[in-house]
Design an enzyme around this catalytic site. Structure first.
Site, PDB file in Angstrom:
ATOM      1  N   ARG A   1       9.926 107.230 -62.359  1.00 17.14           N
ATOM      2  CA  ARG A   1       9.454 106.407 -61.239  1.00 17.14           C
ATOM      3  C   ARG A   1       8.536 105.316 -61.784  1.00 17.14           C
ATOM      4  O   ARG A   1       7.830 105.513 -62.769  1.00 17.14           O
ATOM      5  CB  ARG A   1       8.704 107.264 -60.220  1.00 17.14           C
ATOM      6  CG  ARG A   1       9.542 108.384 -59.616  1.00 17.14           C
ATOM      7  CD  ARG A   1       8.710 109.249 -58.684  1.00 17.14           C
ATOM      8  NE  ARG A   1       9.497 110.332 -58.105  1.00 17.14           N
ATOM      9  CZ  ARG A   1       9.610 111.543 -58.622  1.00 17.14           C
ATOM     10  NH1 ARG A   1       8.969 111.833 -59.742  1.00 17.14           N
ATOM     11  NH2 ARG A   1      10.355 112.467 -58.033  1.00 17.14           N
TER      12      ARG A   1
ATOM     13  N   LYS B   1       5.600 113.571 -58.620  1.00 21.45           N
ATOM     14  CA  LYS B   1       5.327 114.016 -57.256  1.00 21.45           C
ATOM     15  C   LYS B   1       4.940 115.487 -57.256  1.00 21.45           C
ATOM     16  O   LYS B   1       5.446 116.272 -58.045  1.00 21.45           O
ATOM     17  CB  LYS B   1       6.564 113.797 -56.380  1.00 21.45           C
ATOM     18  CG  LYS B   1       6.811 112.340 -56.025  1.00 21.45           C
ATOM     19  CD  LYS B   1       7.925 112.215 -55.005  1.00 21.45           C
ATOM     20  CE  LYS B   1       8.091 110.771 -54.569  1.00 21.45           C
ATOM     21  NZ  LYS B   1       9.167 110.624 -53.564  1.00 21.45           N
TER      22      LYS B   1
ATOM     23  N   HIS C   1      13.391 101.271 -58.964  1.00 21.64           N
ATOM     24  CA  HIS C   1      13.979 102.569 -58.660  1.00 21.64           C
ATOM     25  C   HIS C   1      15.459 102.629 -59.021  1.00 21.64           C
ATOM     26  O   HIS C   1      16.010 103.719 -59.233  1.00 21.64           O
ATOM     27  CB  HIS C   1      13.802 102.888 -57.177  1.00 21.64           C
ATOM     28  CG  HIS C   1      13.748 104.358 -56.879  1.00 21.64           C
ATOM     29  ND1 HIS C   1      12.636 105.133 -57.142  1.00 21.64           N
ATOM     30  CD2 HIS C   1      14.677 105.194 -56.355  1.00 21.64           C
ATOM     31  CE1 HIS C   1      12.880 106.383 -56.781  1.00 21.64           C
ATOM     32  NE2 HIS C   1      14.107 106.443 -56.311  1.00 21.64           N
TER      33      HIS C   1
ATOM     34  N   ARG D   1      16.415 104.632 -62.045  1.00 22.52           N
ATOM     35  CA  ARG D   1      16.561 106.084 -61.888  1.00 22.52           C
ATOM     36  C   ARG D   1      17.991 106.442 -61.494  1.00 22.52           C
ATOM     37  O   ARG D   1      18.585 107.382 -62.035  1.00 22.52           O
ATOM     38  CB  ARG D   1      15.589 106.611 -60.831  1.00 22.52           C
ATOM     39  CG  ARG D   1      14.169 106.720 -61.316  1.00 22.52           C
ATOM     40  CD  ARG D   1      13.191 107.069 -60.236  1.00 22.52           C
ATOM     41  NE  ARG D   1      13.392 108.370 -59.620  1.00 22.52           N
ATOM     42  CZ  ARG D   1      13.059 109.537 -60.174  1.00 22.52           C
ATOM     43  NH1 ARG D   1      12.549 109.573 -61.388  1.00 22.52           N
ATOM     44  NH2 ARG D   1      13.228 110.663 -59.510  1.00 22.52           N
TER      45      ARG D   1
ATOM     46  N   HIS E   1      12.797 115.971 -59.968  1.00 19.72           N
ATOM     47  CA  HIS E   1      12.962 116.484 -58.612  1.00 19.72           C
ATOM     48  C   HIS E   1      12.445 117.916 -58.535  1.00 19.72           C
ATOM     49  O   HIS E   1      12.524 118.671 -59.504  1.00 19.72           O
ATOM     50  CB  HIS E   1      14.435 116.444 -58.196  1.00 19.72           C
ATOM     51  CG  HIS E   1      14.928 115.060 -57.915  1.00 19.72           C
ATOM     52  ND1 HIS E   1      16.264 114.724 -57.928  1.00 19.72           N
ATOM     53  CD2 HIS E   1      14.262 113.909 -57.616  1.00 19.72           C
ATOM     54  CE1 HIS E   1      16.400 113.438 -57.642  1.00 19.72           C
ATOM     55  NE2 HIS E   1      15.201 112.924 -57.450  1.00 19.72           N
TER      56      HIS E   1
ATOM     57  N   TYR F   1      23.464 112.733 -55.074  1.00 15.71           N
ATOM     58  CA  TYR F   1      24.614 112.499 -55.935  1.00 15.71           C
ATOM     59  C   TYR F   1      25.813 113.378 -55.590  1.00 15.71           C
ATOM     60  O   TYR F   1      26.701 113.579 -56.409  1.00 15.71           O
ATOM     61  CB  TYR F   1      24.209 112.683 -57.407  1.00 15.71           C
ATOM     62  CG  TYR F   1      23.107 111.746 -57.786  1.00 15.71           C
ATOM     63  CD1 TYR F   1      23.356 110.395 -57.941  1.00 15.71           C
ATOM     64  CD2 TYR F   1      21.798 112.188 -57.901  1.00 15.71           C
ATOM     65  CE1 TYR F   1      22.334 109.507 -58.243  1.00 15.71           C
ATOM     66  CE2 TYR F   1      20.767 111.305 -58.201  1.00 15.71           C
ATOM     67  CZ  TYR F   1      21.049 109.974 -58.371  1.00 15.71           C
ATOM     68  OH  TYR F   1      20.037 109.100 -58.652  1.00 15.71           O
TER      69      TYR F   1
END
Length: 337
Positions: free
Chosen positions: A166, A194, A279, A282, A305, A315
């Protein structure tokens, strides 16, 4: 129990989050509090002061009033306000039916796109856009600032392209995170993503070289700068590069490469490049790895994630297209007579 004011609910919720063993990221807490302040301002205009005044239809009506905001922002605001309402309901402050409130909110929110692999352009040409080094200028001169900016921009694009991290994670890197004691750039650095989760990001040789060139060039002017990516002035010299400036670096390069490609007659590719943001790197990294046979769990770990379900939501279509290609190639056809 005293009645809680609507205006004070965000601070109470934030304090509760920070007291958890694993609190959400500070940026998430700040965004949700901003969402609630927006709702509180709307409620104030409607004459509502305490949480007990909130009706089941109020969040939906507030969402309808958010004109001019991007759909993604509205969705985030809706999720944030709902999280705080759940907190208030659990503590007995909210009198309306939470399920009914959620229903009204869901009807008002813009429809999110179904989980699918994003369509991403090929970024291999974009990543080298800033690679041509400008001649050195006098210390502090505009020519020297331009040279340092070019080297920094190249290092930034190569880092995004290599790591798939990120933009906030990349901008948080310090020199000490990527440079070993012998001065070399390490192939693996660590970021805090995150949920305050720490993970490794990987710097391939092209990114290591771009970072090393940049750090060598800036050392004389900024020997004590801690941040990996900094401003070179004339304002904010030596300070950490900001998110807006980083976006402009990426999107500026993308638009200029798009102009070049459009002149070559590749209209659709140019159009896709003009949608590139930090982004997008990514998504490009994830799609490339999946094309090369990486497992969803591996891609999930690289992207940071929380679990593979999140990666799969993004995806899933990619997997379906791979299966269709496999099916088209190997599935049997009826025997011809």
């Amino acid at each position: 129990m005293s009645e809680m004011t609507i205006a004070g609910a965000a601070d109470a919720w934030a304090a509760a989050q920070y007291s958890r063993r694993k609190p959400p990221a500070p940026s998430t807490i700040a965004t949700y509090c901003n969402a609630w302040r927006s709702f509180a301002a709307w409620a104030h205009c409607k004459g509502k002061r305490v949480v007990a005044d909130i009706a089941a239809s109020d969040l939906g009506a507030w969402i309808d009033s958010l004109n001019g905001m991007a759909d993604g922002t509205v969705l985030t605001y809706g999720h944030g306000a709902l999280a705080i309402c759940k907190f208030l309901a659990d503590r007995g402050h909210l009198r309306c039916d939470l399920a009914l409130l959620r229903l009204h909110l869901r009807d008002a929110l813009p429809r999110a796109y179904a989980g699918r692999a994003p369509d991403v352009p090929d970024l291999r040409r974009l990543v080298t856009f800033y690679d041509d080094e400008l001649p050195a200028g006098e210390p502090g001169s505009r020519a020297e600032r331009n040279r340092l900016n070019m080297l920094r921009n190249a290092a930034l694009l190569h880092t995004l392209f290599s790591t798939g991290a990120r933009i906030s994670e990349v901008l948080s890197l310090n020199v000490g995170d990527v440079r070993a004691d012998n001065g070399r750039i390490v192939p693996r650095a660590f970021v805090i993503g995150k949920g305050q989760r720490r993970r490794a990001v990987f710097l391939r040789a092209h990114a290591q070289q771009a970072i090393l060139r940049y750090l060598h060039a800036r050392h004389a002017a900024f020997p004590r700068a801690d941040a990996l990516f900094i401003s070179h002035g004339p304002r904010g010299a030596g300070g950490r590069l900001g998110r807006i400036a980083a976006w402009e670096i990426v999107t500026g390069a993308a638009h200029r490469v798009a102009d070049q490609i459009e002149c070559e007659g590749r209209i659709r590719e140019a159009r896709a490049l003009r949608t590139v943001t930090p982004h997008t790197f990514r998504h490009f990294v994830a799609t490339w790895l999946l094309n090369e046979g990486a497992q969803l769990s591996e891609v999930s770990a690289i992207l940071g994630h929380a679990n593979t379900r999140i990666t799969e939501q993004y995806y899933a279509r990619h997997t379906d297209e791979q299966l269709q290609e496999l099916h088209d190639q190997f599935a049997p056809d009826p025997e011809s007579e």
